[in-house]
Design a protein around this motif. Structure first.
Motif, short mmCIF file in Angstrom:
data_model
loop_
_atom_site.label_atom_id
_atom_site.label_comp_id
_atom_site.label_asym_id
_atom_site.label_seq_id
_atom_site.Cartn_x
_atom_site.Cartn_y
_atom_site.Cartn_z
N GLY A 198 -0.54 12.67 -5.42
CA GLY A 198 -1.61 13.14 -4.54
C GLY A 198 -1.15 13.31 -3.11
N PRO A 199 -2.08 13.64 -2.21
CA PRO A 199 -1.74 13.93 -0.82
C PRO A 199 -1.01 12.79 -0.10
CG PRO A 199 -4.03 14.50 -1.25
CD PRO A 199 -3.50 13.83 -2.47
N GLU A 200 -1.47 11.54 -0.31
CA GLU A 200 -0.80 10.41 0.35
C GLU A 200 0.65 10.32 -0.07
OE1 GLU A 200 -3.63 9.86 -1.45
OE2 GLU A 200 -5.13 9.05 -0.08
N SER A 201 0.92 10.55 -1.33
CA SER A 201 2.28 10.50 -1.85
C SER A 201 3.14 11.59 -1.21
CB SER A 201 2.26 10.68 -3.37
OG SER A 201 3.57 10.69 -3.88
N SER A 219 -5.25 11.72 3.18
CA SER A 219 -5.69 12.07 1.82
C SER A 219 -6.37 13.44 1.79
CB SER A 219 -6.65 10.99 1.29
OG SER A 219 -7.81 10.95 2.08
N ASP A 220 -6.46 14.11 2.94
CA ASP A 220 -7.10 15.41 3.03
C ASP A 220 -6.04 16.52 2.87
OD1 ASP A 220 -8.65 17.63 3.58
OD2 ASP A 220 -8.86 17.18 5.72
N ASN A 221 -6.08 17.20 1.74
CA ASN A 221 -5.10 18.26 1.46
C ASN A 221 -5.09 19.34 2.53
OD1 ASN A 221 -3.84 17.40 -0.92
ND2 ASN A 221 -5.52 18.19 -2.19
N THR A 260 0.84 -1.20 0.00
CA THR A 260 0.00 0.00 0.00
C THR A 260 0.88 1.25 0.00
OG1 THR A 260 -1.67 -1.20 1.26
CG2 THR A 260 -1.87 1.19 1.20
N LEU A 261 1.94 1.24 0.79
CA LEU A 261 2.87 2.38 0.82
C LEU A 261 3.46 2.62 -0.56
CD1 LEU A 261 4.59 4.53 2.26
CD2 LEU A 261 6.21 2.70 2.84
N LYS A 262 3.89 1.56 -1.21
CA LYS A 262 4.47 1.68 -2.55
C LYS A 262 3.45 2.28 -3.52
CE LYS A 262 6.43 -1.12 -6.21
NZ LYS A 262 6.70 -2.47 -6.68
N ASN A 263 2.21 1.82 -3.45
CA ASN A 263 1.16 2.35 -4.33
C ASN A 263 0.88 3.82 -4.04
OD1 ASN A 263 0.82 -0.11 -5.61
ND2 ASN A 263 -0.83 -0.77 -4.25
N GLN A 264 0.83 4.19 -2.75
CA GLN A 264 0.55 5.58 -2.39
C GLN A 264 1.70 6.50 -2.82
OE1 GLN A 264 -0.33 5.29 1.82
NE2 GLN A 264 -2.53 5.25 1.42
N LEU A 265 2.93 6.01 -2.74
CA LEU A 265 4.07 6.83 -3.15
C LEU A 265 4.09 7.06 -4.66
CD1 LEU A 265 6.95 5.48 -0.90
CD2 LEU A 265 6.16 7.84 -1.03
N PHE A 294 2.56 13.06 1.70
CA PHE A 294 2.69 12.73 3.12
C PHE A 294 3.83 11.74 3.33
CE2 PHE A 294 1.70 9.69 6.51
CZ PHE A 294 1.63 10.53 7.61
N TRP A 295 3.79 10.62 2.60
CA TRP A 295 4.82 9.59 2.79
C TRP A 295 6.19 10.07 2.33
CZ3 TRP A 295 4.25 6.13 6.22
CH2 TRP A 295 2.99 5.63 6.52
N GLY A 296 6.22 10.82 1.25
CA GLY A 296 7.51 11.35 0.77
C GLY A 296 8.13 12.27 1.81
N ALA A 297 7.32 13.17 2.35
CA ALA A 297 7.83 14.10 3.37
C ALA A 297 8.25 13.35 4.63
CB ALA A 297 6.76 15.14 3.71
N LEU A 298 7.46 12.36 5.03
CA LEU A 298 7.78 11.60 6.24
C LEU A 298 9.09 10.82 6.08
CD1 LEU A 298 6.67 11.03 9.05
CD2 LEU A 298 5.43 9.09 8.09
N ILE A 299 9.28 10.23 4.92
CA ILE A 299 10.53 9.49 4.66
C ILE A 299 11.72 10.44 4.66
CG2 ILE A 299 11.80 8.19 2.88
CD1 ILE A 299 9.02 6.87 2.21
N ILE A 300 11.57 11.59 4.01
CA ILE A 300 12.67 12.58 3.97
C ILE A 300 12.99 13.08 5.37
CG2 ILE A 300 13.26 14.92 3.21
CD1 ILE A 300 11.77 14.21 0.56
#
Length: 191
Positions: free
Chosen positions: A40-43, A108-110, A31-36, A45-51
């Motif tokens: 969109g917002p999930e991407s 997913s909420d901008n 699911t993480l791979k798909n969202q990244l 979120f996860w990109g910022a969190l990983i960085i």
């Protein structure tokens, strides 16, 4: 300490938050791979969190390196009776700043993500402008203690009792200036 390192210590101070957000929102790695990859917002979120997580690891390495660098042996001349631990500030910091950001419900909420991003930046501006690097929950996670004496903060692995004993008996310590009024203190091998 330069401005970048202050921001680094700020980012590092939120390491517990990154873990909380991962635990709260990570369903599985597929699911993480798909969202990244979908955008969109999930991407974001996860990109910022990983960085932010990777930057935290980088700045934690710098902190540990700075702490282990040898300093000039000195005898601390201060009234040991006036030294105070700053644990309550770390707890206040966690409750006031980390917990509200951990309450992100819908990634997913901008609007929610933008609001929390602006809050994160605003707190960061205050943290760095006021050089609040002595307030950092990461220190407790690795066993560091922060003590206040007059207008200076001392970061050390020593317990309050040991720190006061070192000062009272005038044992030499390694004292390294981290930033104005914040010092790393490590005891000499024979103390």
């Amino acid at each position: 300490m330069n401005y970048m390192m202050r921001w680094g210590m700020y980012i590092l101070s939120y390491l517990p938050l990154y873990f909380l957000l991962i635990i709260k929102h990570l369903k599985d790695f597929e699911t993480l791979k798909n969202q990244l990859t979908k955008g969109g917002p999930e991407s974001y979120f996860w990109g910022a969190l990983i960085i932010l997580f990777l930057l935290s690891i980088f700045f934690a390495s710098i902190l540990i390196f700075q702490f282990t660098k040898s300093g000039i042996p000195k005898i601390l001349r201060m009234d040991y009776k006036k030294i105070q631990p700053l644990k309550d500030q770390e707890m206040s910091y966690l409750i006031t700043y980390v917990v509200p950001l951990a309450s992100i419900q819908d990634i997913s909420d901008n609007k929610s993500l933008i609001t929390n991003l602006l809050l994160f930046i605003l707190i960061g501006l205050m943290y760095t402008k006021n050089s609040m690097i002595h307030v950092n929950p990461f220190y407790s996670l690795i066993g560091l203690n922060v003590y206040q004496y007059e207008d200076s903060s001392y970061i050390t692995f020593m317990s309050i009792e040991k720190f006061k004993d070192v000062i009272k008996n005038q044992y030499p310590v390694q004292k390294k200036n981290w930033t104005s009024n914040v010092y790393f203190i490590s005891k000499k091998n024979n103390v």
